[in-house]
Design a protein around this motif. Structure first.
Motif: not given
Ligand SMILES: [Zn+2]
Ligand SMILES: [Zn+2]
Length: 288
Positions: A31-36
């Motif tokens: 999530q911190a890398n924009g992955v959901t």
């Protein structure tokens, strides 16, 4: 973005049973890398169930040194329990984590029916298909001297051809959903005279099957220092309408969803506006 290629254990390390807490950390890092959404896709060869079904595949190779090395590698790795793994990921899913159950399946020539039978009892969401071995030669094990010596003596055109034939057979077998790191054979940075001829064949393999292709950041962490697949091949996939997943192939939490942004940039540059997600082995579209 999604990260559909994640391992729980580094190679050669002991298989500590996974926990929901570990998986929660993976989700946090993603999530911190924009992955959901992430898929846990441990190697099939880490499990004792694979050992029972597939052990000894290296014996057809006439190179005894490589066969011996593969036997050693295999016995160091095939130790975890598939049922425990599956149950832990399902538990994480039930707890509401954005996670799906997958597996990275190696290509076993003439034995994919056995693989299919072994996996049919489990509720996998997605199966990655990979070519890591040519006969008994685990060509991507770049930390192993015997493996790397082999790179010095083999004809590179022949290596790429053998690899591509395995990709074609894997795609034809229809056992898996995603072609993982499609041009892994470039890992050491050795290229044939006309790589595009091989990339065209890899693209055709995906087009003629139901498989989608993976765009992976793992290649940036390898000697070749390029994402899988190469830009030309990625473009071929997208233009031909082959679905795309994104992945980091992390073997530890620090690498989870590594360079997800850079992958997004590549997708934009080839005009890819949708990714392919999976549930219960059925694909669906994710708008970027
Ligand atoms: Zn792999
Ligand atoms: Zn992997």
């Amino acid at each position: 973005m999604i990260d559909y290629h994640l391992h729980l254990w580094p190679h050669g390390s002991r298989d500590i049973p996974p926990t929901v807490e570990q998986l929660a950390l993976y989700c946090e890092k993603a999530q911190a890398n924009g992955v959901t959404e992430i898929a846990i896709t441990e190697h099939l060869f880490r499990f004792v169930q694979a050992d029972r079904a597939l052990s000894g595949f290296w014996n057809n190779d006439s190179n005894r040194d490589l066969a011996h090395q593969m036997e050693k590698y295999w016995s160091e790795h095939a130790r975890a329990d598939l049922d425990t793994y599956v149950e832990c990921v399902l538990q994480a899913k039930r707890a509401g984590l954005p996670i799906i159950l997958g597996l990275e399946v190696d290509y076993y020539r003439d034995q994919m029916d056995k693989v299919s039978e072994l996996l049919s009892d489990y509720p996998f969401d997605v199966l990655l298909g990979s070519v890591h071995w040519l006969g008994a030669w685990g060509f991507d094990d770049i930390s192993c001297d015997i493996v790397m010596d082999e790179w010095e003596v083999r004809d590179i055109e022949k290596v790429w051809d053998d690899y591509t034939i395995s990709i074609e057979e894997l795609a034809q077998s229809q056992v898996c959903d995603v072609l993982a790191h499609p041009d892994l054979v470039k890992i050491t940075g050795r290229f044939p005279r006309v790589p595009e001829e091989f990339y065209d064949r890899m693209a055709a393999a995906a087009i003629s099957s139901t498989m989608v292709a993976e765009l992976s950041s793992a290649g940036w962490r390898k000697p070749v220092a390029e994402q899988y697949p190469n830009y030309y091949l990625l473009k071929r996939f997208v233009e031909a309408g082959v679905g795309i997943t994104t992945a980091s192939d992390a073997h530890k939490v620090n690498d989870v969803s590594d360079n997800a942004n850079k992958l997004k940039g590549l997708l934009d540059s080839v005009g890819c506006e949708v990714l392919t997600g999976f549930r219960s082995r059925k694909s669906y579209e994710i708008k970027l």
